[in-house]
Motif scaffolding. Structure first.
Motif, PDB file in Angstrom:
ATOM      1  N   ILE A 173       0.839  -1.177   0.000  1.00  0.00           N
ATOM      2  CA  ILE A 173       0.000   0.000   0.000  1.00  0.00           C
ATOM      3  C   ILE A 173       0.881   1.236   0.000  1.00  0.00           C
ATOM      4  N   GLY A 174       0.463   2.216  -0.746  1.00  0.00           N
ATOM      5  CA  GLY A 174       1.225   3.459  -0.788  1.00  0.00           C
ATOM      6  C   GLY A 174       1.393   3.913  -2.204  1.00  0.00           C
ATOM      7  N   ALA A 403      -6.163  -0.504   0.010  1.00  0.00           N
ATOM      8  CA  ALA A 403      -5.517  -0.159  -1.258  1.00  0.00           C
ATOM      9  C   ALA A 403      -6.254   0.974  -1.958  1.00  0.00           C
ATOM     10  N   LEU A 404      -7.576   0.991  -1.833  1.00  0.00           N
ATOM     11  CA  LEU A 404      -8.367   2.028  -2.500  1.00  0.00           C
ATOM     12  C   LEU A 404      -8.119   3.417  -1.917  1.00  0.00           C
ATOM     13  N   THR A 405      -7.659   3.490  -0.665  1.00  0.00           N
ATOM     14  CA  THR A 405      -7.395   4.809  -0.089  1.00  0.00           C
ATOM     15  C   THR A 405      -6.280   5.532  -0.830  1.00  0.00           C
ATOM     16  N   MET A 457     -17.053   8.608  -1.163  1.00  0.00           N
ATOM     17  CA  MET A 457     -16.303   7.388  -0.910  1.00  0.00           C
ATOM     18  C   MET A 457     -16.570   6.873   0.502  1.00  0.00           C
ATOM     19  N   THR A 458     -16.638   7.780   1.478  1.00  0.00           N
ATOM     20  CA  THR A 458     -16.898   7.380   2.857  1.00  0.00           C
ATOM     21  C   THR A 458     -18.241   6.667   2.967  1.00  0.00           C
ATOM     22  N   LYS A 502      -5.002   1.080  11.778  1.00  0.00           N
ATOM     23  CA  LYS A 502      -3.586   1.093  11.418  1.00  0.00           C
ATOM     24  C   LYS A 502      -3.335   1.522   9.975  1.00  0.00           C
ATOM     25  N   SER A 503      -4.311   2.149   9.363  1.00  0.00           N
ATOM     26  CA  SER A 503      -4.143   2.556   7.966  1.00  0.00           C
ATOM     27  C   SER A 503      -4.840   3.891   7.729  1.00  0.00           C
ATOM     28  N   GLU A 504      -4.795   4.330   6.489  1.00  0.00           N
ATOM     29  CA  GLU A 504      -5.473   5.572   6.115  1.00  0.00           C
ATOM     30  C   GLU A 504      -6.987   5.454   6.229  1.00  0.00           C
ATOM     31  N   LEU A 505      -7.476   4.226   6.409  1.00  0.00           N
ATOM     32  CA  LEU A 505      -8.922   4.046   6.563  1.00  0.00           C
ATOM     33  C   LEU A 505      -9.461   4.769   7.791  1.00  0.00           C
TER      34      LEU A 505
END
Length: 646
Positions: A173-174, A403-405, A457-458, A502-505
């Protein structure tokens, strides 16, 4: 005056002197003076005519001489097969000087018809030679182009397989997007640019611009085709692309993204710069634009055709990340495409086709995303997942969302365009713990702290996790053991929550969603403890109804209670050592709470009855139980030997 034998010039001088004398006397001209004046005028006219004819004859002879000289110089080079510019720029410039002089003489048009036809023939021969020289210089001095000037997004890859069966745990991811900046490099050795420009200027000035452009277009197009071939970019039809399996298509999309970025931001910029240098004069600006577009149009259309073919394929969830990557790249490169292909109608057609392919990729990405939600809802299992572990569907969906973030802005804009017609009502997540605590996902969304810039998206992400939870509830019902149902939901809801935190989510779902789902998996842990250990520990309560040991447990003697506890504990041990909690911290938490329940109750009962019961009925010590509880949820089923003793 008529008495002297004088030549014509002397007569003219004598007549002129006589007229001057008469005019100075102030008297009217005599009859003789008037005759002398008439004679002088006539003679002067004849002299002027003769001199003019002599001058014209001399000038024409000089032109013929020059014409013959430059023709001879040009034809001498024609006989020699050695490439002129291989001898150096000086030799080339001498040839160009001769050609330019020939063109000037022809444009003057003052020579006779026979000589003029010869001059045209020689000029045509010279132009053919310049075509060869131009092609030779371009071909022999081209420089290789590599993809070292661009860095690319990290690989997002979802393997082929049934939905939910493929792990996306290894998704990187990134983003490694490179800055959108133009880089012009040398496609031809710089030292020959001035020679190419001189040849082009001469050919254009001589009316051979079409031939010059054709040579330049042919040579440069071959170079671009060679680059595409070297980087394994095949000429594929739409049918070829639609027939590809996902692994092959995925490989080709990655190549497309890599090559497309490099070609637009480096190669096309460099190609346009080269054309501007060769056809750099203002009067040749149209030639530069035409040459550039003619050179690159076919390869660019080849790349766009691949993008169109991808957009026409089936809407499979594993393709979404790649399609979004293609669409995002196309959007990023659009301003550069507009600049590169401005200036003529041919370039306008390329811009129009580019926009259409980009639109289709965007529509394909949006439709594939919506299909992804439908695929989650329709994923049905006929057998429970072993050990109550994190289901592949949960793994797939959460890693997919992570991954979509990386495409948040792009995906949000695509969804926003159509949300006015989409039914975005979000079903509530079933709450198996306490139905009174069911909270509408829409309410959670409205009260969330997610950033307003990703509203569409949210809302869709909330909907997806709601559908996922509902699906997990159905999958949990496949377990016969109620305790294992709770472990399954505990594992999966905990996994969802950890992935978000732990992610951009976490910026998408917000704090309230996180708190709610933390509470959910904690409740699953509590329900597991009750459903598993209350029946086991019921044997250790003197005043219990003994629901776990059947009717009449109130009258069981202490030794029978020890025996009942031993049997119940061993059954739990055998079953739950085979269950799996993969998250180490969560596993330790569940074990610790179970240990607190069991050890405290067992120690109390043991302390009260140890003196009244034979040791052969007291099979385990508290230390034994504590150690055995550490074997739970390791995913490897174990059995306790009946002869186990302290």
């Amino acid at each position: 005056m008529g008495e002297f034998e004088l030549d014509r010039e002397e007569k003219l001088i004598t007549a002129a002197n006589y007229l001057v004398h008469e005019l100075r006397s102030g008297k009217s001209l005599t009859r003789n003076a008037k005759k002398a004046l008439e004679s002088l005028s006539s003679e002067l006219s004849r002299v002027v005519v003769v001199n003019s004819e002599d001058d014209n004859r001399y000038e024409e002879d000089e032109i013929k001489t020059r014409l013959n000289a430059v023709c001879e110089k040009i034809m001498t080079r024609e006989v020699d097969e050695t490439m002129i510019w291989d001898l150096g720029s000086e030799a080339g410039n001498e040839f160009l000087d001769a050609v330019n002089e020939l063109r000037v003489l022809i444009d003057g048009g003052s020579t006779e018809e026979v000589s003029l036809r010869k001059a045209h023939d020689v000029l045509q021969t010279a132009m053919a030679r310049l075509e060869d020289e131009f092609k030779h210089l371009l071909s022999e001095n081209k420089l290789p182009f590599e993809l070292e000037h661009a860095s690319f997004r990290s690989d997002h890859c979802i393997e082929e397989g049934s939905f939910g069966a493929a792990s996306t745990e290894d998704l990187i991811i990134g983003s490694s997007r490179r800055n959108s900046e133009e880089i012009a490099i040398d496609l031809v050795r710089p030292e020959v640019i001035s020679d190419l420009r001189s040849i082009a200027s001469t050919m254009v000035a001589s009316g051979y611009d079409r031939e010059c452009l054709q040579v330049c277009t042919t040579v440069r197009k071959e170079a671009l085709d060679e680059f595409l071939y070297h980087h394994e970019v095949e000429k594929l039809s739409i049918e070829d692309v639609l027939k590809m399996d996902w692994a092959t298509l995925n490989t080709n999309i990655k190549k497309w993204v890599r090559v497309m970025r490099s070609i637009v931001q480096v190669y096309l910029v460099s190609e346009k710069s080269l054309n501007d240098q060769i056809f750099g004069e203002e009067e040749e600006e149209e030639e530069a634009v035409t040459c550039f577009v003619d050179t690159v149009k076919a390869p660019v259309m080849q790349l766009l055709n691949f993008g169109e073919a991808v957009s026409l394929g089936p809407r499979q969830p594993e393709k979404l990340l790649r399609i979004l990557e293609m669409y995002e790249l196309a959007s990023e490169l659009l301003p550069e495409i507009d600049v590169l292909f401005s200036g003529n109608q041919l370039g306008s057609s390329v811009r129009g086709e580019y926009r259409e392919v980009m639109r289709r990729l965007g529509e394909c990405a949006r439709a594939t995303f919506l299909e992804f939600k439908s695929a989650i809802a329709s994923d049905v299992s006929s057998h429970p997942f072993p050990g109550g572990a994190v289901h592949p569907l949960t793994n797939y969906v959460m890693n997919y969302l992570m991954a979509l973030t990386d495409f948040s802005q792009t995906l949000d804009s695509l969804l926003m365009e159509h949300d006015d017609v989409e039914d975005l009502s979000i079903p509530p997540s079933p709450d198996v713990i306490n139905p009174a605590m069911v909270v509408e996902e829409e309410s959670a969304y409205e009260n969330s702290s997610s950033p307003e810039k990703f509203l569409a998206m949210t809302k869709h992400f909330y909907s997806i996790t709601s559908v996922l939870e509902a699906n997990l509830e159905e999958k949990a019902k496949l377990y016969r053991d109620v305790s294992l149902r709770h472990i399954f939901l505990l594992n999966n809801i905990h996994y969802m929550t950890r992935k978000v935190l732990k992610s951009e989510l976490k910026h998408i779902f917000g704090d309230k969603w996180n708190r709610k789902h933390t509470w959910k998996f904690q409740q699953q842990a509590t329900e597991y403890e009750r459903s598993t250990w209350l029946p086991v520990l019921s044997f250790l309560k003197d005043d219990t109804s003994g629901s776990g040991s059947g009717s009449g447990s109130r009258s069981l003697r202490p030794r029978e209670r020890f025996q009942g506890f031993n049997t119940a504990f061993e059954e739990v041990y055998k079953a739950q050592t085979g269950w799996l909690i993969s998250d180490e911290r969560l596993r330790e938490d569940v074990r610790t709470k179970a240990s607190m329940w069991v050890i405290q109750a067992y120690w109390t009962f043991y302390s009260r009855h140890k003196n009244n019961v034979s040791e052969r009925y007291i099979k385990y010590s508290t230390d034994d139980l504590e150690k055995l509880l550490l074997d739970l949820f390791a995913g490897s089923s174990k059995s306790l030997n009946n002869s186990y003793r302290r």
